[in-house]
Design an enzyme around this catalytic site. Structure first.
Site, PDB file in Angstrom:
ATOM      1  N   GLY A   1     -13.474  19.604 -36.107  1.00  0.00           N
ATOM      2  CA  GLY A   1     -14.692  18.995 -35.458  1.00  0.00           C
ATOM      3  C   GLY A   1     -15.120  20.147 -34.408  1.00  0.00           C
ATOM      4  O   GLY A   1     -15.765  19.941 -33.315  1.00  0.00           O
TER       5      GLY A   1
ATOM      6  N   ASN B   1     -14.795   6.321 -35.820  1.00  0.00           N
ATOM      7  CA  ASN B   1     -13.757   7.394 -35.527  1.00  0.00           C
ATOM      8  C   ASN B   1     -12.359   7.142 -36.390  1.00  0.00           C
ATOM      9  O   ASN B   1     -11.848   8.187 -36.555  1.00  0.00           O
ATOM     10  CB  ASN B   1     -13.512   7.861 -34.084  1.00  0.00           C
ATOM     11  CG  ASN B   1     -14.757   8.318 -33.568  1.00  0.00           C
ATOM     12  OD1 ASN B   1     -15.742   8.818 -34.360  1.00  0.00           O
ATOM     13  ND2 ASN B   1     -14.906   8.562 -32.454  1.00  0.00           N
TER      14      ASN B   1
ATOM     15  N   ILE C   1      -7.911  14.404 -30.214  1.00  0.00           N
ATOM     16  CA  ILE C   1      -8.754  14.366 -28.821  1.00  0.00           C
ATOM     17  C   ILE C   1      -9.672  13.135 -29.126  1.00  0.00           C
ATOM     18  O   ILE C   1     -10.141  12.683 -28.279  1.00  0.00           O
ATOM     19  CB  ILE C   1      -9.371  15.608 -28.842  1.00  0.00           C
ATOM     20  CG1 ILE C   1      -8.742  16.764 -28.355  1.00  0.00           C
ATOM     21  CG2 ILE C   1     -10.628  15.488 -27.815  1.00  0.00           C
ATOM     22  CD1 ILE C   1      -9.064  18.028 -28.983  1.00  0.00           C
TER      23      ILE C   1
ATOM     24  N   HIS D   1      -5.364   6.177 -22.561  1.00  0.00           N
ATOM     25  CA  HIS D   1      -6.409   7.114 -22.241  1.00  0.00           C
ATOM     26  C   HIS D   1      -7.768   6.518 -22.417  1.00  0.00           C
ATOM     27  O   HIS D   1      -8.721   6.805 -22.829  1.00  0.00           O
ATOM     28  CB  HIS D   1      -6.507   8.260 -23.296  1.00  0.00           C
ATOM     29  CG  HIS D   1      -7.526   9.261 -23.184  1.00  0.00           C
ATOM     30  ND1 HIS D   1      -7.828   9.933 -21.888  1.00  0.00           N
ATOM     31  CD2 HIS D   1      -8.492   9.585 -23.818  1.00  0.00           C
ATOM     32  CE1 HIS D   1      -8.695  10.686 -21.957  1.00  0.00           C
ATOM     33  NE2 HIS D   1      -9.279  10.533 -22.998  1.00  0.00           N
TER      34      HIS D   1
END
EC number: 1.1.1.37
Length: 311
Positions: free
Chosen positions: A7, A94, A117, A177
């Site tokens: 990415g 995603n 991430i 997160h």
């Protein structure tokens, strides 16, 4: 030592490539991969910076050449948040991207330490674990959700509020997160005396800091630069650990399952990835309540990822 960024042409990826070129130890190999054809050019661009980190760029459908021989893989591929979206809105796109990349990791560099991430991290880490498990190569010591940005934000905001030296301010952040699952342990910050009325607004600001950036960029992106610095710090810590140094970072890993299957807390990194998961320490009443309140959300996020792979 070889570090691969998947990415690498995106907002986080390009900034991360720059920071790793500047910050990784001399002699490290840095492989940059993205589906976008610009990626080899990003590698040429950063290769002109005079440090002893060797950079190569790869583009196209197959990340295999970038992954060959990798010790650390950082995955930042995917779409970014826009105003009005939360991290869970990213899931539909995603989740598939992470699954596809991890399938390649499982074949090409199954012993690598993998830092996820790509949001929503609470869920994408569970997806990665299940893909690796199906391939028969899952080692829970080597899979990490990169939650370092929550730590960086906490350090910044606490130091600002309390007039502390930010370079000496350390704030453990536990949980997950996103939103309420992000829990900064303000009671454990040294040299900071808190009033009751300060804790909740500051905790909320840390939890919603990503949205603050998304809104401030007015549709032009999400937190890319601060996220890249957070990922670079985590990558440096992983590389140090793999090289035999003792390093502690808060990161989202599979532990003993006391709170949830995956949980972010202080972890001692070493030659095998996770060397030891450290206790979260004493909590204030506010923190204890916040921890209990977040767990149903965190567990549901994890289950969503497991079901995405296992049906």
């Amino acid at each position: 030592m070889k570090v691969a960024v998947l990415g690498a042409a995106g907002g986080i990826g390009q900034a991360l490539a720059l920071l790793l070129k500047l910050q990784l130890p001399a002699g490290t190999d840095l492989a940059l991969y993205d589906i976008a054809p610009v990626t080899p050019g990003v590698a040429v661009d950063v290769s002109h910076i005079p440090t002893a980190v060797n950079v190569k760029g790869f583009s196209g459908e197959d990340p295999t050449p970038a992954l060959e021989g990798a010790d650390v893989v950082l995955i930042s591929a995917g779409v970014a948040r826009k105003p009005g979206m939360d991290r869970s809105d990213l899931f539909n796109i995603n989740a598939g991207i992470v699954r596809g990349l991890i399938e390649k990791v499982a074949i090409t560099c199954p012993k690598a330490c993998v830092g996820i991430i790509t949001n929503p991290v609470n869920t994408t880490v569970a997806i990665a674990a299940e893909v690796l498990k199906k391939a028969g190569v899952y080692d829970k010591r080597k899979l990490f959700g990169v939650t370092t940005l929550d730590v960086l934000r906490s350090e910044t905001f606490v130091a600002e509020l309390k007039g502390l030296n930010v370079s000496r301010t350390s704030v453990p952040v536990i949980g997950g997160h996103s939103g309420v699952t992000i829990l900064p342990l303000l009671s454990q910050v040294q040299y900071a005396k808190w009033n009751e009325e300060e804790i909740e607004p500051l905790t909320k600001r840390i939890q919603n800091a990503g949205t603050e950036v998304v809104n401030a960029k007015a549709g032009g992106g999400s937190a890319t630069l601060s996220m890249a610095q957070a990922a670079a710090r985590f990558a440096r810590s992983l590389v140090k650990g793999l090289s035999g140094e003792t390093v502690v970072e808060c990161t989202y890993v599979e532990g003993d399952g006391k709170y949830a299957r995956f949980f972010s807390q202080p972890v001692r990194l070493g030659k095998e990835g996770v060397e030891e998961i450290l206790p979260i320490g004493p909590l204030s009443n506010f923190e204890q309540q916040a921890l209990e309140n977040m767990l149903p959300t965190l567990r549901a996020d994890i289950e969503l990822g497991e079901k995405f792979i296992n049906g």
